[in-house]
Design a protein around this motif. Structure first.
Motif, PDB file in Angstrom:
ATOM      1  N   ILE A 168       0.853  -1.178   0.000  1.00  0.00           N
ATOM      2  CA  ILE A 168       0.000   0.000   0.000  1.00  0.00           C
ATOM      3  C   ILE A 168       0.895   1.236   0.000  1.00  0.00           C
ATOM      4  CG2 ILE A 168      -1.804   1.241   1.272  1.00  0.00           C
ATOM      5  CD1 ILE A 168      -1.669  -1.947   2.625  1.00  0.00           C
ATOM      6  N   ASN A 169       0.675   2.121  -0.960  1.00  0.00           N
ATOM      7  CA  ASN A 169       1.479   3.347  -0.960  1.00  0.00           C
ATOM      8  C   ASN A 169       0.761   4.454  -0.200  1.00  0.00           C
ATOM      9  OD1 ASN A 169      -0.147   4.961  -2.784  1.00  0.00           O
ATOM     10  ND2 ASN A 169       0.766   3.856  -4.503  1.00  0.00           N
ATOM     11  N   SER A 170       1.427   5.568  -0.061  1.00  0.00           N
ATOM     12  CA  SER A 170       0.895   6.643   0.787  1.00  0.00           C
ATOM     13  C   SER A 170      -0.337   7.325   0.199  1.00  0.00           C
ATOM     14  CB  SER A 170       1.986   7.680   1.064  1.00  0.00           C
ATOM     15  OG  SER A 170       2.453   8.231  -0.150  1.00  0.00           O
ATOM     16  N   PHE A 171      -0.673   7.038  -1.048  1.00  0.00           N
ATOM     17  CA  PHE A 171      -1.840   7.659  -1.665  1.00  0.00           C
ATOM     18  C   PHE A 171      -3.065   6.744  -1.660  1.00  0.00           C
ATOM     19  CE2 PHE A 171       1.873   9.524  -3.843  1.00  0.00           C
ATOM     20  CZ  PHE A 171       1.725  10.830  -3.403  1.00  0.00           C
ATOM     21  N   GLN A 172      -2.903   5.497  -1.234  1.00  0.00           N
ATOM     22  CA  GLN A 172      -3.994   4.538  -1.312  1.00  0.00           C
ATOM     23  C   GLN A 172      -4.811   4.506  -0.015  1.00  0.00           C
ATOM     24  OE1 GLN A 172      -1.408   1.198  -2.749  1.00  0.00           O
ATOM     25  NE2 GLN A 172      -3.129   0.947  -4.183  1.00  0.00           N
ATOM     26  N   ALA A 173      -6.079   4.852  -0.145  1.00  0.00           N
ATOM     27  CA  ALA A 173      -7.001   4.747   0.996  1.00  0.00           C
ATOM     28  C   ALA A 173      -7.259   3.261   1.237  1.00  0.00           C
ATOM     29  CB  ALA A 173      -8.295   5.480   0.689  1.00  0.00           C
ATOM     30  N   HIS A 174      -7.226   2.851   2.500  1.00  0.00           N
ATOM     31  CA  HIS A 174      -7.379   1.432   2.795  1.00  0.00           C
ATOM     32  C   HIS A 174      -7.991   1.201   4.172  1.00  0.00           C
ATOM     33  CE1 HIS A 174      -3.399   2.629   4.250  1.00  0.00           C
ATOM     34  NE2 HIS A 174      -3.495   1.669   5.158  1.00  0.00           N
ATOM     35  N   LYS A 175      -8.517  -0.005   4.326  1.00  0.00           N
ATOM     36  CA  LYS A 175      -9.116  -0.429   5.589  1.00  0.00           C
ATOM     37  C   LYS A 175      -9.064  -1.953   5.626  1.00  0.00           C
ATOM     38  CE  LYS A 175     -13.449  -0.734   8.096  1.00  0.00           C
ATOM     39  NZ  LYS A 175     -14.823  -0.291   8.246  1.00  0.00           N
ATOM     40  N   VAL A 176      -8.674  -2.485   6.762  1.00  0.00           N
ATOM     41  CA  VAL A 176      -8.634  -3.931   6.933  1.00  0.00           C
ATOM     42  C   VAL A 176      -9.751  -4.354   7.883  1.00  0.00           C
ATOM     43  CG1 VAL A 176      -6.956  -3.886   8.824  1.00  0.00           C
ATOM     44  CG2 VAL A 176      -7.114  -5.891   7.371  1.00  0.00           C
ATOM     45  N   SER A 177     -10.365  -5.493   7.578  1.00  0.00           N
ATOM     46  CA  SER A 177     -11.451  -6.021   8.416  1.00  0.00           C
ATOM     47  C   SER A 177     -11.201  -7.502   8.670  1.00  0.00           C
ATOM     48  CB  SER A 177     -12.801  -5.863   7.714  1.00  0.00           C
ATOM     49  OG  SER A 177     -13.058  -4.519   7.431  1.00  0.00           O
ATOM     50  N   PRO A 178     -10.945  -7.882   9.917  1.00  0.00           N
ATOM     51  CA  PRO A 178     -10.715  -9.294  10.222  1.00  0.00           C
ATOM     52  C   PRO A 178     -12.014 -10.096  10.185  1.00  0.00           C
ATOM     53  CG  PRO A 178     -10.726  -8.010  12.233  1.00  0.00           C
ATOM     54  CD  PRO A 178     -10.852  -7.029  11.102  1.00  0.00           C
ATOM     55  N   LEU A 179     -11.902 -11.386   9.911  1.00  0.00           N
ATOM     56  CA  LEU A 179     -13.073 -12.258  10.016  1.00  0.00           C
ATOM     57  C   LEU A 179     -13.300 -12.647  11.468  1.00  0.00           C
ATOM     58  CD1 LEU A 179     -12.862 -14.604   6.896  1.00  0.00           C
ATOM     59  CD2 LEU A 179     -14.158 -12.491   7.206  1.00  0.00           C
ATOM     60  N   ASP A 180     -12.208 -12.789  12.221  1.00  0.00           N
ATOM     61  CA  ASP A 180     -12.287 -13.140  13.641  1.00  0.00           C
ATOM     62  C   ASP A 180     -11.456 -12.121  14.416  1.00  0.00           C
ATOM     63  OD1 ASP A 180     -12.098 -14.182  16.208  1.00  0.00           O
ATOM     64  OD2 ASP A 180     -11.432 -16.165  15.561  1.00  0.00           O
ATOM     65  N   GLU A 181     -12.100 -11.239  15.143  1.00  0.00           N
ATOM     66  CA  GLU A 181     -11.383 -10.174  15.851  1.00  0.00           C
ATOM     67  C   GLU A 181     -10.462 -10.689  16.943  1.00  0.00           C
ATOM     68  OE1 GLU A 181     -13.756  -6.873  17.028  1.00  0.00           O
ATOM     69  OE2 GLU A 181     -14.598  -6.620  15.027  1.00  0.00           O
ATOM     70  N   ASN A 182     -10.711 -11.891  17.449  1.00  0.00           N
ATOM     71  CA  ASN A 182      -9.864 -12.460  18.494  1.00  0.00           C
ATOM     72  C   ASN A 182      -8.684 -13.242  17.938  1.00  0.00           C
ATOM     73  OD1 ASN A 182     -11.307 -11.491  20.762  1.00  0.00           O
ATOM     74  ND2 ASN A 182     -12.899 -12.987  20.298  1.00  0.00           N
ATOM     75  N   ASN A 183      -8.647 -13.440  16.627  1.00  0.00           N
ATOM     76  CA  ASN A 183      -7.545 -14.149  15.988  1.00  0.00           C
ATOM     77  C   ASN A 183      -7.250 -13.473  14.656  1.00  0.00           C
ATOM     78  OD1 ASN A 183      -5.590 -16.001  15.297  1.00  0.00           O
ATOM     79  ND2 ASN A 183      -7.056 -17.466  14.475  1.00  0.00           N
ATOM     80  N   PHE A 184      -6.486 -12.392  14.725  1.00  0.00           N
ATOM     81  CA  PHE A 184      -6.128 -11.647  13.524  1.00  0.00           C
ATOM     82  C   PHE A 184      -4.639 -11.315  13.587  1.00  0.00           C
ATOM     83  CE2 PHE A 184      -6.377  -7.719  10.793  1.00  0.00           C
ATOM     84  CZ  PHE A 184      -6.491  -8.436   9.613  1.00  0.00           C
ATOM     85  N   VAL A 185      -3.819 -12.280  13.180  1.00  0.00           N
ATOM     86  CA  VAL A 185      -2.369 -12.184  13.280  1.00  0.00           C
ATOM     87  C   VAL A 185      -1.834 -11.485  12.036  1.00  0.00           C
ATOM     88  CG1 VAL A 185      -0.231 -13.482  13.577  1.00  0.00           C
ATOM     89  CG2 VAL A 185      -2.355 -14.316  14.614  1.00  0.00           C
ATOM     90  N   ARG A 186      -1.000 -10.442  12.255  1.00  0.00           N
ATOM     91  CA  ARG A 186      -0.454  -9.713  11.117  1.00  0.00           C
ATOM     92  C   ARG A 186       0.761  -8.887  11.515  1.00  0.00           C
ATOM     93  NH1 ARG A 186      -4.233  -7.609  14.452  1.00  0.00           N
ATOM     94  NH2 ARG A 186      -4.536  -5.383  14.361  1.00  0.00           N
TER      95      ARG A 186
END
Length: 184
Positions: free
Chosen positions: A69-87
């Motif tokens: 993702i570059n500095s101009f790209q709007a983005h949002k991440v959404s986990p499927l499982d909020e208690n297990n979202f390793v990154r």
């Protein structure tokens, strides 16, 4: 030199304020995130499932997906499982990319080039290598800590470039780099 942070905002702040890089790691989703941009580029390695919105396009996140993702790209991440979202989220300033590019390699092109891609699915072996490089940034080295961390940050970027070039059907050696062979 501190480059590993407990929040994504701290990693971004390090990258932006020092025109360098910062790393964030988490195993759970902490807050609901809005669509956003920041003043640095990001390598996002997911070790869990979810969805990623980048510039209006929705990507399914599977284990071992690497996003650029570059500095101009709007983005949002959404986990499927909020208690297990390793990154891992590696933030890097464009000045660091430019300062560490050479006549033969532009580290910037992987984030801003005309053939830029947003998502790359990694094999388990490729993902393990990236995780190992990210983990190298979390170690406090007794001698030349800042130099080792800069080397590993550059190696992360070079490995990302090698993976991208390999997928673009260009013949790149999968062997260890000369620097790595010399060090070990």
């Amino acid at each position: 030199m501190k480059v590993f942070f407990p929040t994504c905002a701290d990693a971004i702040e390090k990258a932006v304020n020092e025109k360098s890089f910062g790393l964030y790691y988490a195993e759970k989703a902490h807050t609901t995130q809005n669509v956003h941009v920041h003043d640095c580029s990001e390598l996002f390695l997911s070790l869990s499932d979810g969805r990623f919105l980048i510039d209006g396009k929705i990507y399914d996140i599977k284990k071992n997906c690497l996003f650029l993702i570059n500095s101009f790209q709007a983005h949002k991440v959404s986990p499927l499982d909020e208690n297990n979202f390793v990154r891992y989220s590696f933030h890097v300033h464009s000045k660091f990319l430019l300062d560490n590019s050479t006549d033969t390699i532009s580290l910037n092109k992987y984030f801003y080039g005309q053939n830029k891609i947003d998502k790359m699915e990694l094999s388990q072996e490729e993902s393990d290598k990236m995780v190992g490089l990210f983990k190298a940034l979390t170690i406090d080295y007794e001698f030349a800590d800042d130099v080792y961390k800069k080397i590993y940050a550059i190696e992360i970027l070079l490995e990302t470039g090698r993976l991208l070039e390999t997928r673009n059907n260009q013949k790149i050696s999968i062997q260890q780099t000369p620097l790595r062979r010399a060090l070990y």
